[in-house]
Enzyme design. Structure first.
Site, PDB file in Angstrom:
ATOM      1  N   GLY A 243      80.462 -54.676 -26.438  1.00 19.47           N
ATOM      2  CA  GLY A 243      81.428 -54.700 -25.350  1.00 19.47           C
ATOM      3  C   GLY A 243      80.785 -54.598 -23.982  1.00 19.47           C
ATOM      4  O   GLY A 243      81.259 -55.211 -23.009  1.00 19.47           O
ATOM      5  N   ARG A 244      79.707 -53.830 -23.891  1.00 19.14           N
ATOM      6  CA  ARG A 244      79.022 -53.707 -22.608  1.00 19.14           C
ATOM      7  C   ARG A 244      78.410 -55.030 -22.170  1.00 19.14           C
ATOM      8  O   ARG A 244      78.314 -55.316 -20.976  1.00 19.14           O
ATOM      9  CB  ARG A 244      77.959 -52.614 -22.695  1.00 19.14           C
ATOM     10  CG  ARG A 244      78.558 -51.226 -22.659  1.00 19.14           C
ATOM     11  CD  ARG A 244      77.596 -50.130 -23.056  1.00 19.14           C
ATOM     12  NE  ARG A 244      78.264 -48.830 -22.963  1.00 19.14           N
ATOM     13  CZ  ARG A 244      77.845 -47.713 -23.532  1.00 19.14           C
ATOM     14  NH1 ARG A 244      76.724 -47.728 -24.266  1.00 19.14           N
ATOM     15  NH2 ARG A 244      78.512 -46.578 -23.393  1.00 19.14           N
ATOM     16  N   PHE A 363      83.943 -48.402 -16.146  1.00 17.64           N
ATOM     17  CA  PHE A 363      84.458 -48.460 -17.515  1.00 17.64           C
ATOM     18  C   PHE A 363      83.398 -48.891 -18.530  1.00 17.64           C
ATOM     19  O   PHE A 363      82.345 -49.388 -18.180  1.00 17.64           O
ATOM     20  CB  PHE A 363      85.732 -49.282 -17.638  1.00 17.64           C
ATOM     21  CG  PHE A 363      85.695 -50.716 -17.164  1.00 17.64           C
ATOM     22  CD1 PHE A 363      84.529 -51.422 -17.016  1.00 17.64           C
ATOM     23  CD2 PHE A 363      86.896 -51.379 -16.878  1.00 17.64           C
ATOM     24  CE1 PHE A 363      84.520 -52.733 -16.602  1.00 17.64           C
ATOM     25  CE2 PHE A 363      86.909 -52.696 -16.468  1.00 17.64           C
ATOM     26  CZ  PHE A 363      85.715 -53.364 -16.330  1.00 17.64           C
ATOM     27  N   GLU A 364      83.710 -48.618 -19.796  1.00 13.32           N
ATOM     28  CA  GLU A 364      82.803 -48.837 -20.931  1.00 13.32           C
ATOM     29  C   GLU A 364      81.468 -48.115 -20.731  1.00 13.32           C
ATOM     30  O   GLU A 364      80.394 -48.631 -21.047  1.00 13.32           O
ATOM     31  CB  GLU A 364      82.608 -50.333 -21.183  1.00 13.32           C
ATOM     32  CG  GLU A 364      83.933 -50.998 -21.482  1.00 13.32           C
ATOM     33  CD  GLU A 364      83.841 -52.134 -22.470  1.00 13.32           C
ATOM     34  OE1 GLU A 364      82.773 -52.337 -23.065  1.00 13.32           O
ATOM     35  OE2 GLU A 364      84.851 -52.807 -22.653  1.00 13.32           O
ATOM     36  N   GLY A 365      81.577 -46.900 -20.204  1.00 22.62           N
ATOM     37  CA  GLY A 365      80.402 -46.084 -19.922  1.00 22.62           C
ATOM     38  C   GLY A 365      79.982 -46.247 -18.481  1.00 22.62           C
ATOM     39  O   GLY A 365      79.584 -47.340 -18.064  1.00 22.62           O
TER      40      GLY A 365
END
Length: 380
Positions: A243-244, A363-365
């Site tokens: 996803g990243r 987002f996503e870390g």
């Protein structure tokens, strides 16, 4: 301008070209109005599903196109360059399908994947909580097991496509162990006890709903669990690696759109009797922007190629997400500077690009978490 890409196959090149055409003809003309109105456009995901984007990286036996991840990411970049919110929505949806594809049973994959990756069903990713964002082990949502399956209790936060999706890849605690007590579930929309909060009022990506999700004794059959009990942390982190890369590709597309807008404006805008593109200060700024965009693209492609080769890519994904999203923030800010006062108005798209870029660093870390991931990989 079109990006000078290198694709692994002629078929891959044709698919990316197709996505560029769709993005520029069908998405770009609608983006500004939809963002201004905060209007979610579900039909766009059906269109992209029909064109093959949502299943591009998934196996042909389930209705996908079986393409390398580097092809999918470059196609996704084209979508994000035209409409960032849709690019992010596609990236999140693709991540929601990952758990089922990688860890689901054969029966689950054949039952759910064709409609998921074909665009008939839209997904949401329910991992974060109000007090458990980057720290997944602080999760408090619970799945209580019983004779007939599970009952989910708790609340999730920051759900992209919240209230609009047809299913949610949901993580809940099934045991006391902080790391090995988390499991993954396929939760369908409309399940009794499943509700959503009002969409968050965000700085950007306003056409993409982001909500809280509440689970009040949501009953699930045992077959709704994806993977083994306690495997949820592994599934979540594995999905986030991929996803990243999706977010990195989206951020790169956004930065490319900002660069293209700045170059075009610099050629048209005149000051002191000549186009501002003739000024060395502007030329150097545009050159730095272009170098940053090229670097961002190179980092996500390197990570994608490692993924395609079956090699570990956790560190590479973190580097790509960090570099690409910091680039998006810098390049969109510089684009506003090139436009001068006009860049600060909503008459031109660069102010929207700048607002949209900021969340990519979060987002996503967050990018602080990406630095932590990179350091741990170096020192392990």
């Amino acid at each position: 301008m079109s990006v000078d890409r290198v694709l692994p196959t002629d078929e891959g090149a044709e698919l990316v070209d197709l996505m560029r055409e769709i993005a520029q003809s069908e998405l770009a003309p609608r983006a500004a109005d939809a963002e201004a109105a905060g209007r979610f456009s579900r039909d766009v995901y059906r269109l992209l599903g029909d064109a093959g984007l949502l299943g591009m990286s998934y196996p042909e036996e389930y209705g996908g196109l079986g393409q390398p991840y580097e092809v999918y990411l470059q196609a996704l970049e084209e979508v994000a360059a035209a409409w960032m919110a849709v690019g992010v929505g596609v990236s999140v949806h693709t991540m929601t399908c990952y758990a089922m594809s990688r860890y689901g049973t054969e029966e689950q994959r054949r039952t759910y994947l064709p409609e998921m990756i074909g665009g008939r069903l839209l997904g949401g990713y329910a991992l974060s909580e109000a007090q458990a964002g980057s720290d997944i082990t602080s999760m408090t949502t619970r799945a209580k097991s019983g004779a007939d399956g599970y009952a989910l209790h708790g609340a999730k936060a920051w759900i992209t496509n919240g209230g609009e999706a047809d299913f949610y890849t949901t993580f809940a605690r099934t045991g006391p162990d902080r790391t090995y007590g988390i499991s993954c579930f396929h939760v369908t929309a409309g399940a009794p006890g499943l509700t959503f909060g009002e969409p968050e009022h965000k700085m950007g990506l306003t056409s993409s709903p982001t909500t809280a999700m509440y689970l009040d004794a949501v009953a699930l059959d045992a077959e709704a669990r994806i993977g083994a009990e306690g495997e949820g942390m592994r599934i979540a982190l594995s999905a986030l690696d991929s996803g990243r890369l999706g977010i990195a590709a989206c951020a790169t597309g956004l930065a490319q759109a900002a660069l293209d807008a700045a170059v075009a404006y610099a050629k048209e805008r005149e000051q002191f009797g000549s186009a501002i593109a003739e000024f060395q200060g502007i030329q150097f700024l545009l050159a730095e922007m272009a170098a940053a965009v090229d670097t961002a693209r190179a980092t996500y492609l390197m990570a994608a190629r490692k993924r395609d080769a079956g090699r570990p890519f956790t560190r590479d994904a973190a580097v790509a997400k960090l570099i690409a999203t910091d680039t998006a923030m810098k390049v969109t800010t510089d684009a506003v500077q090139v436009f001068g006062g006009y860049g600060y108005t909503r008459d031109f798209p660069v102010e929207r690009y700048m607002r949209e870029a900021k969340v990519t660093q979060i987002f996503e870390g967050t990018n602080q978490i990406q630095r932590l991931v990179i350091a741990r990989q170096l020192l392990r």
